[in-house]
Scaffold this active site. Structure first.
Site, PDB file in Angstrom:
ATOM      1  N   ASP A 226      -2.384  -0.233   6.558  1.00 53.20           N
ATOM      2  CA  ASP A 226      -3.337  -0.701   5.552  1.00 53.20           C
ATOM      3  C   ASP A 226      -2.847  -1.980   4.876  1.00 53.20           C
ATOM      4  OD1 ASP A 226      -4.890   1.413   6.220  1.00 53.20           O
ATOM      5  OD2 ASP A 226      -4.713   2.488   4.328  1.00 53.20           O
TER       6      ASP A 226
ATOM      7  N   GLU B 299      -6.208  18.341   1.722  1.00 54.60           N
ATOM      8  CA  GLU B 299      -7.059  17.174   1.504  1.00 54.60           C
ATOM      9  C   GLU B 299      -6.311  15.876   1.788  1.00 54.60           C
ATOM     10  OE1 GLU B 299      -6.489  19.563  -0.637  1.00 54.60           O
ATOM     11  OE2 GLU B 299      -8.401  20.629  -0.820  1.00 54.60           O
TER      12      GLU B 299
ATOM     13  N   ASP C  79       0.850  -1.187   0.000  1.00 58.91           N
ATOM     14  CA  ASP C  79       0.000   0.000   0.000  1.00 58.91           C
ATOM     15  C   ASP C  79       0.889   1.241   0.000  1.00 58.91           C
ATOM     16  OD1 ASP C  79      -2.817   1.060   0.226  1.00 58.91           O
ATOM     17  OD2 ASP C  79      -1.907   2.082   1.918  1.00 58.91           O
TER      18      ASP C  79
ATOM     19  N   HIS D 204      -5.332   6.891   7.633  1.00 61.03           N
ATOM     20  CA  HIS D 204      -4.740   5.957   6.686  1.00 61.03           C
ATOM     21  C   HIS D 204      -3.232   5.922   6.899  1.00 61.03           C
ATOM     22  CE1 HIS D 204      -8.055   5.194   3.660  1.00 61.03           C
ATOM     23  NE2 HIS D 204      -8.597   6.059   4.490  1.00 61.03           N
TER      24      HIS D 204
ATOM     25  N   GLU E 110       0.797   5.810   0.476  1.00 62.53           N
ATOM     26  CA  GLU E 110       0.103   7.071   0.731  1.00 62.53           C
ATOM     27  C   GLU E 110       0.744   8.130  -0.153  1.00 62.53           C
ATOM     28  OE1 GLU E 110      -2.571   7.234   2.434  1.00 62.53           O
ATOM     29  OE2 GLU E 110      -2.441   5.233   3.320  1.00 62.53           O
TER      30      GLU E 110
END
Length: 217
Positions: free
Chosen positions: A150, A47, A2, A145, A4
């Site tokens: 994750d 965001e 995963d 997250h 980010e």
């Protein structure tokens, strides 16, 4: 695996800020992990910060992608990659690798658990949170997250997709046969759900046939 990021599209200047990998062997975690925060050399959009909580100050002294690329590639060398929504992650990873003049991941075998989930649960919500809830996987640690967290949750989800921790269920289950076909490199035009009769329905059917005078079944 995963990641980010600072946003949604690498072509618009967004970059990876964390990579997390959990090694699986026979679908079980081995205890070996790869986790790295990365300085994206750009400001963190609000965001993105709301999603993963990584700040400019935290990432300031972290290495850039180029300096950790070989370490990352060494960790995943010879592996099959299991990724949820693989198109997103691979888009960023291949962009970063190409930019760093490193070999990209196009030759890797990749299994997309989002595509698999859509086949197993057609029409249902199939994001990672929804799958964890469906498989009763604890997500209380997931306040924000995080790539490694994750990846750990995805490993648990992937295990459940293969029949869970029941020893008598292996890769020859119906879901596992479906899993073998659900790779990111393949396209599926539709989903067909097959429903089989249970034991009681089969018995009722057999009793009904005995009453038919001309039974062709």
């Amino acid at each position: 695996l995963d990641i980010e990021t600072t946003g949604l599209e690498p072509s618009k200047g967004h970059r990876i800020v964390e990579i997390g990998c959990v090694e699986l062997e026979n679908n079980y975690p081995t205890g070996k992990i790869f986790q790295q925060y990365i300085n994206p050399n750009r400001k963190m959009p609000e965001e993105a910060f709301k999603i993963h909580g990584l700040t400019d100050e935290f990432l300031y002294d972290k290495p850039i992608f180029l300096s950790i690329a070989d370490k990352f590639l060494d960790f995943i060398k010879g592996s099959e990659l299991v990724i949820h929504n693989a198109k997103f992650d691979l888009g960023f990873l291949n962009y970063e690798l190409d930019t760093s003049s490193k070999k990209n991941l196009l030759e890797f075998k990749v299994l997309d658990t989002l595509l698999l989930a859509r086949k197993i649960f057609p029409g249902a919500a199939n994001n990672l949170d929804a799958l964890c809830k469906r498989y009763h996987i604890d997500v209380t640690r997931r306040k924000k997250h995080g790539a490694l967290l994750d990846a750990e949750l995805l490993a648990d989800v992937f295990l459940e997709m293969n029949g869970g921790r029941q020893k008598d269920i292996g890769l020859e289950t119906a879901k596992s046969k479906l899993l073998e076909k659900t790779f990111v490199s393949k396209e599926f035009s539709y989903s067909k759900k097959i429903i089989f009769a249970d034991k009681k329905e089969t018995q009722d059917h057999d009793r009904l046939l005995k009453f038919l005078k001309k039974n062709y079944w």
